[in-house]
Each structure stands twice: as structure tokens, then as C-alpha cells.
Scaffold this motif. Structure first.
Motif, short mmCIF file in Angstrom:
data_model
loop_
_atom_site.label_atom_id
_atom_site.label_comp_id
_atom_site.label_asym_id
_atom_site.label_seq_id
_atom_site.Cartn_x
_atom_site.Cartn_y
_atom_site.Cartn_z
N ASP A 140 -8.04 -3.42 -2.92
CA ASP A 140 -8.17 -2.13 -3.60
C ASP A 140 -9.60 -1.89 -4.07
O ASP A 140 -10.10 -0.75 -4.03
CB ASP A 140 -7.21 -2.05 -4.79
CG ASP A 140 -5.77 -1.84 -4.36
OD1 ASP A 140 -5.54 -1.54 -3.18
OD2 ASP A 140 -4.87 -1.98 -5.22
N ASP A 141 -10.27 -2.95 -4.54
CA ASP A 141 -11.67 -2.82 -4.94
C ASP A 141 -12.52 -2.31 -3.78
O ASP A 141 -13.33 -1.38 -3.93
CB ASP A 141 -12.23 -4.17 -5.41
CG ASP A 141 -11.65 -4.64 -6.73
OD1 ASP A 141 -11.22 -3.79 -7.53
OD2 ASP A 141 -11.62 -5.87 -6.95
N LYS B 51 -12.61 10.26 -5.51
CA LYS B 51 -12.92 10.19 -4.08
C LYS B 51 -13.95 11.23 -3.68
O LYS B 51 -13.84 12.41 -4.00
CB LYS B 51 -11.63 10.39 -3.29
CG LYS B 51 -11.79 10.65 -1.79
CD LYS B 51 -10.43 10.88 -1.16
CE LYS B 51 -10.52 11.39 0.27
NZ LYS B 51 -10.90 12.80 0.34
N THR C 254 -4.57 4.74 0.33
CA THR C 254 -5.39 4.19 -0.76
C THR C 254 -6.68 4.98 -0.91
O THR C 254 -7.11 5.31 -2.02
CB THR C 254 -5.70 2.71 -0.50
OG1 THR C 254 -4.48 2.00 -0.32
CG2 THR C 254 -6.46 2.10 -1.67
N ILE C 255 -7.33 5.28 0.22
CA ILE C 255 -8.57 6.05 0.18
C ILE C 255 -8.32 7.43 -0.41
O ILE C 255 -9.02 7.88 -1.34
CB ILE C 255 -9.17 6.19 1.60
CG1 ILE C 255 -9.57 4.82 2.15
CG2 ILE C 255 -10.38 7.12 1.59
CD1 ILE C 255 -9.92 4.83 3.63
N GLU D 92 0.81 -1.22 0.00
CA GLU D 92 0.00 0.00 0.00
C GLU D 92 0.84 1.27 0.00
O GLU D 92 0.32 2.36 -0.25
CB GLU D 92 -0.97 0.01 1.19
CG GLU D 92 -0.32 0.05 2.56
CD GLU D 92 0.01 -1.32 3.13
OE1 GLU D 92 0.23 -1.40 4.36
OE2 GLU D 92 0.07 -2.30 2.36
N ALA E 239 -14.06 4.85 -0.67
CA ALA E 239 -13.64 6.19 -1.09
C ALA E 239 -14.69 6.86 -1.97
O ALA E 239 -14.88 8.08 -1.92
CB ALA E 239 -12.31 6.12 -1.83
N LEU E 240 -15.38 6.06 -2.76
CA LEU E 240 -16.38 6.59 -3.70
C LEU E 240 -17.77 6.72 -3.09
O LEU E 240 -18.73 7.06 -3.79
CB LEU E 240 -16.44 5.70 -4.95
CG LEU E 240 -15.14 5.63 -5.76
CD1 LEU E 240 -15.27 4.61 -6.89
CD2 LEU E 240 -14.76 7.00 -6.31
N ALA F 194 -11.79 1.28 -2.74
CA ALA F 194 -12.37 2.22 -3.72
C ALA F 194 -13.87 2.39 -3.47
O ALA F 194 -14.40 3.50 -3.57
CB ALA F 194 -12.12 1.73 -5.14
N ASN G 294 -6.04 8.58 -2.30
CA ASN G 294 -5.55 8.65 -3.68
C ASN G 294 -6.47 7.98 -4.70
O ASN G 294 -6.09 7.81 -5.86
CB ASN G 294 -4.16 8.01 -3.75
CG ASN G 294 -3.12 8.81 -2.98
OD1 ASN G 294 -3.12 10.04 -3.03
ND2 ASN G 294 -2.26 8.13 -2.25
N THR G 295 -7.67 7.62 -4.27
CA THR G 295 -8.63 7.02 -5.20
C THR G 295 -9.21 8.08 -6.13
O THR G 295 -9.72 9.11 -5.67
CB THR G 295 -9.79 6.34 -4.43
OG1 THR G 295 -9.25 5.29 -3.62
CG2 THR G 295 -10.81 5.75 -5.39
N ASP G 296 -9.13 7.86 -7.44
CA ASP G 296 -9.71 8.79 -8.41
C ASP G 296 -11.21 8.91 -8.16
O ASP G 296 -11.90 7.90 -8.05
CB ASP G 296 -9.46 8.30 -9.83
CG ASP G 296 -8.00 8.44 -10.25
OD1 ASP G 296 -7.28 9.22 -9.61
OD2 ASP G 296 -7.60 7.75 -11.21
#
Length: 453
Positions: free
Chosen positions: A269-270, A299, A292-293, A44, A276-277, A273, A295-297
Motif C-alpha cells: 500500500d505504501d 491521488k 488501490t491507486i 485489495e 498514485a501521489l 500510494a 482510491n488513494t486520498d
């Protein structure tokens, strides 16, 4: 090492209260013209590690190569690298078992500047007689991460069926279960696809359940912090609290973004995401997951709304418990490397945890809470740290990292495979339990014998 009670208070206050005597080392031009190699344990932070390497090279001109092993493949990768010309000068061990496997490759750190920066021997791998084999570099906490914006919307809903009004009420399994199941009934109103993110049980991505979630039944069966020796032999295991483990696992599976039969296709990661989304309200993971949270596109979760609650599973007394905490990996210096390479590696680690540039990278990029006094004035941006401190200040007792005493990766992989079969309806829970106990007995004997117990 003697039995010890893990203190999250120490871990979380060292950055704020241990002022004075602070080193402020900065890198200088060096005559060393080799390459410092580090085999990183934590996928991570793979990208952040590359920033660390680049920053040191920019300041010193020294080449740093940091390779990250794939999830679940660290020791296999380490074995391959140690047999090559690119053997790492810095590597990681995660257990007494791994220490005994690699002891011939581990340099004693007791007389090093790096060790002089450590605030407490509880955060080292040592023999109790002054030999320091490894130093923890990330004091971590984990539990259930929550998007407070979504749970606040639930608690304010005129349509909710429970009497609970805040996350402070969710410290027992009965309360958590009632709220989660009611949130599932109201998921359209709350704008979520499921209360929990996916229970990722794909091989290699199942560690949150075959290792981390196992901390709960192990902790309770072995009698808690005062009775668990994290540097001792692997204890017997009867899975006394198997029903409690099943309680929380079923709650995850049955109130998730993903149907249980599909969890074998999903990665960590799934699921991060999904959180985060804003597709779910909760996810089991640790403070290391913030990178990870963040840097999630795409977010949408707001930083200030990301908080922790403890994992509960229906054990008496769990209402007084907090997060799972500890240091699960320890940095080592390769004793088989040349003296010059060993010295360069140590200089690099001192720079990382005491220079202004290094400390900023640790706090903002790697997001490691460390046992080093030199990090006392570092500024952290991870919102989960504030939540951890609040739980401690509320008087909750941290679970020590009992899962460090799982016999080996073989047991973990077997458990993960069986959990997947259970989730898919291909194995009965009683068979999961009996197989876990039988495999434990075999692997425990192998590990304890190899370690001289």
C-alpha cells in the motif's frame, strides 16, 4: 490437464466479442434463511467485497458474510475457519498443492450453472476427466505500471541523455535500464522522488518479488508457454536466470523512492500510494492494483496516463514478450457444507457474474476480468485493461503464470526473507541463489510426494 498456451487475447476479448446467449439472471426472494460465507483471498478488494455482500442481501434478504484473509495468511485462515462453526461455503485454492490438501472439502462443479457460464476449461482447476474442482474468477495481468505523464515529460526533455522517445522503446532491459537511470538523474526536473515506487520487502508484503517477479526466471528456465504444465508436478529449478532476476531487482532498488536498507519497513500500500501521489513514475504490480491507486486520498495520477509495459530482465527474445497473465486463484464450493448452503452459495455466485447488479459490481468495484460468457457486455473502468489489449494487439506473447508452480509458501517466505537481507547488504547474491535452489529441492520433494508425483 494437458499443457496449454495461455491466451490473453481470449481473456481480453471475451467481454467485447462473446455476444449472444447471455444470461441475465436476477435475484429473487428465497426461502433460504442461512448465511452464505466466503473466505476472500484478495485483500485489495476487501472493501468492494463488502459492497457485493450488501447488494445481494438488499436484493434477496439473504445474509452474506465475506471475510478477507490477511496477505500471506490465506491457508492458515482457511484451516482455522474449516474447524469452526463458521466454515465458508465458498473458498479459494491457488495451486495443485492446495487442491490436494483440500480435495476432501471441494465439491465437483461440473454439473452446475456456474460452470456452464465458463468459456474455456483452461480457466478451471480440473482433473482432465470432467471433474471441475475450481473456477478462476479473476484473469489477471501484471508488469510495470507507468505514469505516462511523467515518462512523456522525460522523453520530451532537452536534458535527457538517451535516444529513446516513447514507452514502445522499452521492451528490452538495456533500454529500460538506460531510461530509468537517466530519469533518476533528472528526477528533480521531473518532480519525482524516485523512478520506481518502493520495493516492499516487509514480511507479508514481499509477494511482488518472491512470487510475481520470480515468474520471469521460471518462465525462461522451463522453456516457455508450450513446455509449462500449470497443473502438473513442480519441476526442477536451478535458477539459471538468476543474473537476469538480479538485473531487474537491482534496477528497482537503486532507482526508488526508498533507500534499499529501508525496504523492510514498507508495504504494498505504501508503494502504490507513492505511485498514485505522483512521487514515482513506475511500479511493478498488476491490473488488480487499480482499485488501490484510484482510491488513494490525494491521488494526482490521471486515469488516462496509467499504462503497462512488460517486465524485462535481459533475456534474449524478451522484446517480443508482453505481460504476465493468467488466473491464479480458483473459487471452490465446500462439499462439507449442507446441500442447502452449497446451493445458496452457487446461486449467489451465478447472481454475481450474470445479474446486472452483480456484473456492475464485478466490473466497476472488484475490477475482475472473468472467464464467464455472462460478463460479455460488462463495462470496465480500469484503464490498465486498454493497455493490456494494446500490448496483445501489438503481437506480444504473454508469459503464462509459471509462478503457480512454486512449491509452497515456505519457499516463498524463505526467498522473501533472503531478498530483504540482500537489499539491506546482509547477504551476498550468490548465497540468495544457492539458498533458493537448495530450499526449492526440499520443498519440491515434499509437495510432489504429497501430491502423488
Amino acid at each position: 490437464m494437458s499443457k496449454k498456451k495461455i491466451s490473453w487475447v481470449l481473456a481480453m476479448t471475451m467481454a467485447a466479442t462473446m455476444l449472444g446467449g447471455c444470461l441475465t439472471a436476477s435475484a429473487e426472494e428465497s426461502s433460504y434463511d442461512g448465511t452464505i460465507r466466503w473466505l476472500n483471498y484478495k485483500p485489495e478488494v476487501a472493501d468492494a467485497m463488502q459492497e457485493v455482500a450488501a447488494a445481494y442481501t438488499e436484493e434477496t434478504g439473504i445474509d452474506v458474510q465475506i471475510e478477507t484473509a490477511a496477505s500471506g495468511q490465506y491457508e492458515a485462515t482457511l484451516t482455522a475457519r474449516m474447524d469452526s462453526s463458521d466454515a465458508p461455503a465458498i473458498f479459494v485454492i491457488d495451486s495443485v498443492n492446495m487442491l490436494n490438501t483440500w480435495k476432501d472439502y471441494i465439491s465437483d462443479l461440473s454439473d452446475t450453472e456456474l460452470y456452464s457460464m465458463v468459456t474455456d476449461d483452461s480457466y478451471t482447476m480440473n482433473d482432465g476427466n470432467g471433474t471441475i474442482y475450481g473456477i478462476s474468477y479473476a484473469l489477471e495481468a501484471w508488469g510495470i505500471i507507468v505514469n505516462k505523464e511523467i515518462t512523456d515529460a522525460y522523453f520530451a526533455s532537452p536534458n535527457k541523455s538517451t535516444e529513446y522517445t516513447s514507452l514502445d522503446d522499452l521492451y528490452t532491459f538495456d533500454a529500460l535500464k538506460a531510461v530509468v537511470e537517466d530519469m533518476t538523474a533528472l528526477k528533480d526536473e521531473l518532480g519525482i522522488q524516485g523512478v520506481f515506487g518502493t520495493t516492499s520487502l516487509k514480511a507479508g508484503d514481499d509477494w511482488r518479488y518472491q512470487t510475481h517477479l520470480m515468474n520471469q526466471p521460471l518462465y525462461w528456465e522451463w522453456g516457455g508457454n508450450e513446455n509449462i504444465d500449470l497443473n502438473g508436478s513442480v519441476p526442477e529449478f536451478t535458477f539459471e536466470y538468476s543474473d537476469n532476476y538480479k538485473n531487474i531487482l537491482d534496477l528497482y532498488l537503486n532507482n526508488s523512492v526508498t533507500e534499499p536498507k529501508m525496504v523492510g519497513t514498507k508495504t504494498v500500500d505504501d508503494s502504490m500510494a507513492e505511485f498514485a501521489l505522483g512521487q514515482c513514475a513506475m511500479i511493478q504490480n498488476g491490473d488488480w492494483a487499480w482499485n488501490t491507486i484510484a482510491n488513494t486520498d490525494g491521488k494526482v495520477v490521471k486515469d488516462e496516463n496509467v499504462v503497462f509495459i512488460p517486465i524485462s530482465c535481459g533475456v534474449e527474445g524478451e522484446g517480443d514478450m508482453g505481460l504476465n497473465v493468467g488466473g491464479s486463484q480458483y473459487m471452490c464450493i465446500n462439499s462439507q457444507a449442507s446441500e442447502e448452503d452449497q446451493a445458496a452459495a452457487q446461486d449467489f455466485l451465478v447472481w454475481l457474474f450474470s445479474s446486472e447488479t452483480g456484473k456492475q459490481l464485478v466490473a466497476e468495484k472488484l475490477q475482475f476480468v472473468t472467464p464467464f460468457s455472462t460478463m460479455s457486455d460488462a463495462t470496465y473502468t480500469n484503464p490498465l485493461y486498454a493497455s493490456e489489449a494494446a500490448i496483445t494487439e501489438a503481437g506480444k506473447t504473454a508469459y503464462c503464470w509459471a509462478a503457480n508452480l512454486i512449491p509452497d509458501q515456505t519457499w516463498k517466505d524463505n526467498m522473501g526473507a533472503n531478498l530483504l537481507m540482500y537489499a539491506q547488504g546482509q547477504m551476498e547474491w550468490d548465497d540468495v541463489v544457492s539458498n533458493a535452489v537448495e530450499t526449492w529441492e526440499v520443498e519440491r520433494d515434499i509437495t510432489n510426494t504429497a501430491n502423488g508425483y
